[in-house]
Each structure stands twice: as C-alpha cells, then as structure tokens.
Design a protein around this motif. Structure first.
Motif, mmCIF file in Angstrom:
data_model
loop_
_atom_site.group_PDB
_atom_site.id
_atom_site.type_symbol
_atom_site.label_atom_id
_atom_site.label_comp_id
_atom_site.label_asym_id
_atom_site.label_seq_id
_atom_site.Cartn_x
_atom_site.Cartn_y
_atom_site.Cartn_z
ATOM 1 N N PHE A 43 59.694 54.927 -7.102
ATOM 2 C CA PHE A 43 58.958 54.966 -5.594
ATOM 3 C C PHE A 43 60.075 55.470 -4.696
ATOM 4 O O PHE A 43 60.151 55.355 -3.315
ATOM 5 N N GLY A 44 61.298 55.662 -5.309
ATOM 6 C CA GLY A 44 62.489 56.275 -4.385
ATOM 7 C C GLY A 44 63.174 55.433 -3.555
ATOM 8 O O GLY A 44 63.665 55.466 -2.629
ATOM 9 N N ARG A 45 63.122 54.146 -4.330
ATOM 10 C CA ARG A 45 63.789 53.102 -3.408
ATOM 11 C C ARG A 45 65.114 52.672 -3.925
ATOM 12 O O ARG A 45 65.277 52.867 -5.097
ATOM 13 N N SER A 46 66.089 52.043 -3.265
ATOM 14 C CA SER A 46 67.391 51.805 -3.818
ATOM 15 C C SER A 46 67.121 50.104 -4.399
ATOM 16 O O SER A 46 66.157 49.588 -4.144
ATOM 17 N N GLY A 62 54.630 37.687 -12.506
ATOM 18 C CA GLY A 62 53.991 37.163 -13.591
ATOM 19 C C GLY A 62 53.361 38.155 -14.618
ATOM 20 O O GLY A 62 52.963 38.123 -15.728
ATOM 21 N N THR A 63 53.002 39.393 -13.890
ATOM 22 C CA THR A 63 52.587 40.405 -14.751
ATOM 23 C C THR A 63 53.307 41.685 -14.682
ATOM 24 O O THR A 63 54.015 41.830 -13.404
ATOM 25 N N PRO A 64 52.978 42.693 -15.463
ATOM 26 C CA PRO A 64 53.783 43.964 -15.016
ATOM 27 C C PRO A 64 53.076 44.585 -13.679
ATOM 28 O O PRO A 64 54.018 45.401 -12.973
ATOM 29 N N GLU A 65 51.844 44.512 -13.584
ATOM 30 C CA GLU A 65 51.291 45.005 -12.406
ATOM 31 C C GLU A 65 52.019 44.381 -10.971
ATOM 32 O O GLU A 65 52.184 44.911 -9.988
ATOM 33 N N ARG A 76 53.973 46.369 -8.168
ATOM 34 C CA ARG A 76 53.635 46.124 -6.842
ATOM 35 C C ARG A 76 54.802 45.617 -5.755
ATOM 36 O O ARG A 76 55.079 46.102 -4.856
ATOM 37 N N ALA A 77 55.725 44.644 -6.446
ATOM 38 C CA ALA A 77 56.932 44.160 -5.371
ATOM 39 C C ALA A 77 57.800 45.545 -5.396
ATOM 40 O O ALA A 77 58.294 45.837 -4.293
ATOM 41 N N ALA A 78 58.144 46.336 -6.296
ATOM 42 C CA ALA A 78 58.710 47.558 -6.035
ATOM 43 C C ALA A 78 57.962 48.627 -5.106
ATOM 44 O O ALA A 78 58.992 49.116 -4.364
ATOM 45 N N ARG A 79 56.843 48.767 -5.240
ATOM 46 C CA ARG A 79 56.125 49.542 -4.383
ATOM 47 C C ARG A 79 56.146 49.417 -2.699
ATOM 48 O O ARG A 79 56.471 50.236 -2.207
ATOM 49 N N TYR A 80 56.019 48.054 -2.693
ATOM 50 C CA TYR A 80 56.169 47.608 -1.278
ATOM 51 C C TYR A 80 57.590 47.337 -0.778
ATOM 52 O O TYR A 80 57.846 46.904 0.404
ATOM 53 N N GLY A 81 58.780 47.319 -1.650
ATOM 54 C CA GLY A 81 59.824 47.109 -1.208
ATOM 55 C C GLY A 81 60.668 45.787 -1.309
ATOM 56 O O GLY A 81 61.410 45.320 -0.509
ATOM 57 N N TYR A 82 59.668 45.055 -2.145
ATOM 58 C CA TYR A 82 60.353 43.494 -2.173
ATOM 59 C C TYR A 82 61.296 43.301 -3.222
ATOM 60 O O TYR A 82 61.190 44.015 -4.286
ATOM 61 N N GLY A 83 62.233 42.292 -3.087
ATOM 62 C CA GLY A 83 63.013 41.891 -4.115
ATOM 63 C C GLY A 83 61.979 41.121 -4.995
ATOM 64 O O GLY A 83 60.960 40.869 -4.657
ATOM 65 N N LEU A 84 62.492 40.873 -6.216
ATOM 66 C CA LEU A 84 61.587 40.265 -7.440
ATOM 67 C C LEU A 84 62.143 39.044 -7.515
ATOM 68 O O LEU A 84 63.360 38.903 -7.782
ATOM 69 N N MET A 85 61.166 37.958 -7.704
ATOM 70 C CA MET A 85 61.631 36.665 -8.112
ATOM 71 C C MET A 85 60.682 36.244 -9.286
ATOM 72 O O MET A 85 59.647 36.339 -9.246
ATOM 73 N N LEU A 86 61.609 36.059 -10.520
ATOM 74 C CA LEU A 86 60.669 35.764 -11.857
ATOM 75 C C LEU A 86 60.660 34.276 -11.761
ATOM 76 O O LEU A 86 61.669 33.587 -11.951
ATOM 77 N N ALA A 87 59.344 33.534 -11.956
ATOM 78 C CA ALA A 87 59.425 32.372 -12.256
ATOM 79 C C ALA A 87 59.267 31.981 -13.680
ATOM 80 O O ALA A 87 58.298 32.300 -14.416
ATOM 81 N N ILE A 88 60.443 31.441 -14.161
ATOM 82 C CA ILE A 88 60.472 31.374 -15.668
ATOM 83 C C ILE A 88 60.209 30.037 -15.914
ATOM 84 O O ILE A 88 61.165 28.963 -15.728
#
Length: 161
Positions: free
Chosen positions: A42-45, A1-4, A8-20
């Motif tokens: 964050f050095g994540r793939s 919902g927000t850039p933050e 945060r999802a990237a920082r913790y290594g979670y996939g991203l789900m956008l609720a459009i």
C-alpha cells in the motif's frame, strides 16, 4: 484475528495490535509478516505492532499462579460453556503459563523473560498485559501493576538491549 483484518489495518494506515489469548506467540509471526508486506504493497511506511495478552505478576511463580488460576478458571469455563469447550483445569492453566501458552503469569523474572521472548520472536514494538482476570482482588491486581512497571519493564528492556 484474521489475515483480512491485518491487511485492512495496513490499508487504512493503522498500527497492528495482536490479541494473543491462546497458544504460543510465535504462531502469530505470519500475521506480522503479512502486515509488513501489506504496508509495503500500500506504499505505507512501517507502523507500530503490539501484543495484548492476559497475565498476572506476584513475587513468586507459585504465588502468581495461585492468585491467577481461579479467575482464569471462571473466565474459561464461562466462555467455554457458550462455545462447547471442555472444563478448564489446573493442568491446562500450567500449560498456558508455560513457554507454549499465552498467559504471562509468574514472578517478575518469569514474566519479563516471556515478554522478551515474544518481542524477539515477533519483532513487536509494544506489549500490553491485560491485568483484570475474573475474580482477582483489587489489591492483587494493583501489586501486579506495580511489579510490571517497577521490575518487569526495566528487566525486559535489559533483556532486549
């Protein structure tokens, strides 16, 4: 919902789900780009990205719209009273099911093309259709799910090939 939340999802290594749930899917491209940049930072793939949006599928556009509208009207007016939104109406619904809206309702071909357009525009790996829309009957919802799996998904894969 927000850039933050994207970072945060990237920082913790979670996939991203956008609720459009409002407006054109393309307006979420900056979130996808931010997610990719954040993963790199964050050095994540690469991790999966998905979209979750409301919709309904029937044999024809008109049938799907007629079946879906009452539930969308009820849901939007209920939420809208709490948030100060104007009353939901058929004109707004027709915009929402059109190319600039976030509702994926119509015939299998209409919905498949809109999903394929969203996947291409955002470069996502997954699309989830939210089937339960207010007051819709179980039978109509089950038919929508059937059409999604047997007609829409294969057509989306064909359009994306």
């Amino acid at each position: 919902g927000t850039p933050e939340s994207v970072v945060r999802a990237a920082r913790y290594g979670y996939g991203l789900m956008l609720a459009i749930i409002g407006g054109p899917a393309q307006r979420f491209r900056p979130f996808v780009d931010l997610y990719h940049r954040s993963l790199d930072g964050f050095g994540r793939s690469s991790l999966p990205i998905g979209v979750h949006s409301p919709g309904h599928i029937a044999d024809t556009d008109e049938q799907a719209w007629d079946e879906a509208y009452p539930g969308f009207e009820t849901m939007n007016n209920t939420i809208g009273r709490e948030r100060g939104w104007p009353s939901y109406n058929r004109l707004r619904f027709q915009h929402d099911v059109g190319p600039e809206g976030s509702v994926y309702a119509g015939s299998p071909e209409t919905v498949a093309r809109k999903i394929a357009d969203t996947v291409k525009a955002l470069g996502v790996d997954r699309f989830d259709l939210k089937f339960s829309n207010g007051t819709m009957s179980h039978e109509k919802m089950m038919r929508s799910i059937e059409l999604y799996g047997t007609v829409v998904k294969p057509r989306v894969l064909e359009l994306l090939a």
